[in-house]
Design an enzyme around this catalytic site. Structure first.
Site, PDB file in Angstrom:
ATOM      1  N   ARG A  47       0.841  -1.212   0.000  1.00 19.98           N
ATOM      2  CA  ARG A  47       0.000   0.000   0.000  1.00 19.98           C
ATOM      3  C   ARG A  47       0.875   1.261   0.000  1.00 19.98           C
ATOM      4  O   ARG A  47       0.450   2.324  -0.448  1.00 19.98           O
ATOM      5  CB  ARG A  47      -0.970   0.006   1.192  1.00 19.98           C
ATOM      6  N   TYR A 100     -16.097  14.961 -16.259  1.00 21.13           N
ATOM      7  CA  TYR A 100     -16.480  13.545 -16.250  1.00 21.13           C
ATOM      8  C   TYR A 100     -17.495  13.321 -15.118  1.00 21.13           C
ATOM      9  O   TYR A 100     -17.399  13.924 -14.051  1.00 21.13           O
ATOM     10  CB  TYR A 100     -15.233  12.663 -16.086  1.00 21.13           C
ATOM     11  N   ASP A 172      -7.340  17.760 -15.290  1.00 26.14           N
ATOM     12  CA  ASP A 172      -7.492  16.372 -15.731  1.00 26.14           C
ATOM     13  C   ASP A 172      -7.092  16.321 -17.202  1.00 26.14           C
ATOM     14  O   ASP A 172      -7.794  16.868 -18.055  1.00 26.14           O
ATOM     15  CB  ASP A 172      -8.949  15.948 -15.514  1.00 26.14           C
ATOM     16  N   LYS A 197      -7.179   4.992 -19.624  1.00 26.20           N
ATOM     17  CA  LYS A 197      -7.466   5.393 -21.013  1.00 26.20           C
ATOM     18  C   LYS A 197      -6.194   5.330 -21.861  1.00 26.20           C
ATOM     19  O   LYS A 197      -5.617   4.286 -21.989  1.00 26.20           O
ATOM     20  CB  LYS A 197      -8.100   6.783 -21.021  1.00 26.20           C
TER      21      LYS A 197
HETATM   22  N1  LCS Z   1     -11.405  11.694 -15.840  1.00 25.46           N
HETATM   23  C1  LCS Z   1     -11.928  11.595 -17.068  1.00 25.46           C
HETATM   24  C2  LCS Z   1     -11.812  12.734 -18.023  1.00 25.46           C
HETATM   25  C3  LCS Z   1     -12.584  10.418 -17.443  1.00 25.46           C
HETATM   26  O1  LCS Z   1     -13.092  10.338 -18.681  1.00 25.46           O
HETATM   27  C4  LCS Z   1     -12.687   9.348 -16.513  1.00 25.46           C
HETATM   28  C5  LCS Z   1     -13.422   8.093 -16.848  1.00 25.46           C
HETATM   29  C6  LCS Z   1     -12.125   9.508 -15.243  1.00 25.46           C
HETATM   30  C7  LCS Z   1     -11.490  10.701 -14.943  1.00 25.46           C
HETATM   31  C8  LCS Z   1     -12.187   8.429 -14.208  1.00 25.46           C
HETATM   32  O2  LCS Z   1     -11.271   7.426 -14.505  1.00 25.46           O
HETATM   33  P1  LCS Z   1     -11.400   5.934 -13.955  1.00 25.46           P
HETATM   34  O3  LCS Z   1     -11.598   6.018 -12.476  1.00 25.46           O
HETATM   35  O4  LCS Z   1     -12.592   5.327 -14.618  1.00 25.46           O
HETATM   36  O5  LCS Z   1     -10.105   5.313 -14.333  1.00 25.46           O
HETATM   37  N2  LCS Z   1     -14.194   8.168 -17.992  1.00 25.46           N
HETATM   38  C9  LCS Z   1     -15.055   7.272 -18.441  1.00 25.46           C
HETATM   39  C10 LCS Z   1     -15.896   7.505 -19.552  1.00 25.46           C
HETATM   40  O6  LCS Z   1     -15.967   8.526 -20.198  1.00 25.46           O
HETATM   41  N3  LCS Z   1     -16.617   6.405 -19.785  1.00 25.46           N
HETATM   42  O7  LCS Z   1     -16.378   5.439 -18.844  1.00 25.46           O
HETATM   43  C11 LCS Z   1     -15.367   5.932 -17.929  1.00 25.46           C
END
Ligand code: LCS
Length: 380
Positions: A47, A100, A172, A197
């Protein structure tokens, strides 16, 4: 982004081993106590960190041009840790109308429950950011291009507004990705990503990262140590492997998306295409300034026939997979209003510009002719 495997790998293996362990044998009682007192030790307790996490953090810091980086168990762990490790009750945050969906919930539901006020402004309006600043504003939080409407926020201008008010500028960078846009070079203090992503790129790892100066990354690490959203060693190893082809993939995403955006713009069933690389994008000049690497792989477009027409298209594609998420080598198609942004109210979606007929594409790395042919048959 192909680099040797040496940092935090003292074996001869070209691909570093996976440290699939939760704990490490301590060399002596005294050395153990010293390691326990370190910030982010690499071999103490998983952790707190692991060699696999350190390997990928070194690459990610290099990519964003930051002094340090911290990987976490998801993009939302990165977003919430970057915010919460720098806030306390009584503070104020300036953010955007469009973020998001889970970030929206964090800003509008969670932070206020802990006594932190949030003002959300139109991300295209620099004056609105300046007007929203208060003496207790601690963070200006942005996301550009926005998910899913592809609006841009002027990074240099918002960093200046934040700093003039004594606040941190945090963004972000998931949608543009570091290949295309380098917010730290434009004055930002911290950059977060959903590494799920583009950074990983293969739709098989959920991960996040925060990049920035060591002092702020150490604060974030302390928050992670206490709250526990750790990235596991195997996931860190996969993320490192994904990064080895990052540059190759991003160049292809950029080229494919521009071609697909031009095709959509010329199609009679489509009323509007949102892609910063198109001359028709209202902020194309800003895009050229702050996205020197390219305009990314994300496109949104609106159907003339609204919701019904959008539903017909997303139900008909064959190569483009109907799925949420983005940034993988395969093209994904989704309907933001009913899928990614279904948690928001109608009013929030309207304010964010998410129309019922809006379709979002994460353009992958396939042959671009195949992507266009698939969209053409679905739109026909
Ligand atoms: N920031 C952005 C701009 C995102 O598009 C997402 C997830 C996150 C943060 C969060 O990331 P995660 O915790 O899922 O790794 N975006 C998603 C979307 O547009 N469709 O499904 C997930």
């Amino acid at each position: 982004m192909i680099q040797g495997a040496r940092p935090y790998n003292d074996t001869a293996a070209v691909m570093p081993p996976i440290y699939q362990t939760t704990t490490y044998q301590l060399p002596s009682p005294e050395a153990g106590a010293a390691i326990a007192a370190e910030i982010a030790p690499s071999q103490f307790y998983t952790r707190y960190g692991s060699p696999n996490n350190k390997q990928v953090e070194a690459l990610l810091a290099a990519l964003e041009g930051s002094e340090a980086a911290l990987v976490l168990g998801s993009g939302m762990a990165a977003v919430s840790t970057a915010l919460l490790s720098n806030l306390k009750a009584g503070d104020h945050v300036v953010a955007q109308h469009t973020h998001y969906t889970a970030t929206m919930s964090l800003l509008s539901d969670v932070l206020p429950r802990f006594g932190i006020e949030v003002t959300q402004v139109d991300q295209r309006d620099i004056e609105a950011f300046a007007r929203a600043m208060r003496p207790n504003t601690k963070i200006v939080y942005t996301e550009t291009p926005t998910n899913p409407t592809m609006d841009l926020t002027d990074l240099r201008a918002t960093a200046e507004i934040a700093h003039a008010g004594g606040a941190l500028a945090i963004t972000d960078n998931t949608f543009a990705s570091a290949y295309n846009q380098r917010p730290l070079a434009l004055g930002y203090d911290l950059v977060v990503h959903s590494a799920t992503k583009y950074l990983n790129g293969h739709s098989d790892v959920t991960a996040g990262v925060i990049c920035g100066p060591r002092a702020l990354i150490e604060k974030a690490w302390e928050h992670m140590r206490i709250n526990g959203p750790v990235l596991h060693p195997f996931e860190a190893w996969l993320l490192r492997r994904g990064l080895q082809t990052y540059g190759l993939r991003m160049a292809r995403h950029n080229a494919n998306a521009l071609a697909v955006a031009r095709f959509l713009e010329s199609h009679p069933a489509v009323s509007r295409v949102y892609y910063p690389g198109l001359e028709s994008h209202p902020q194309h000049a800003l895009a050229k300034r702050q996205m020197p690497g390219g305009f990314g792989g994300m496109i949104a477009f609106e159907m003339k026939g609204g919701y019904d027409a959008a539903y017909r298209v997303i139900g008909r594609t064959k190569l483009c997979i109907l799925a949420v998420s983005l940034g993988g080598v395969e093209t994904l198609i989704t309907h933001p209003a009913s899928m990614v942004h279904s948690q928001q109210t109608d009013e929030q979606r309207a304010q964010a510009g998410i129309a019922p007929g809006l379709i979002r594409l994460s353009v992958g790395c396939e042959d671009v002719e195949d992507i266009i042919a698939d969209l053409a048959q679905a739109l026909a």
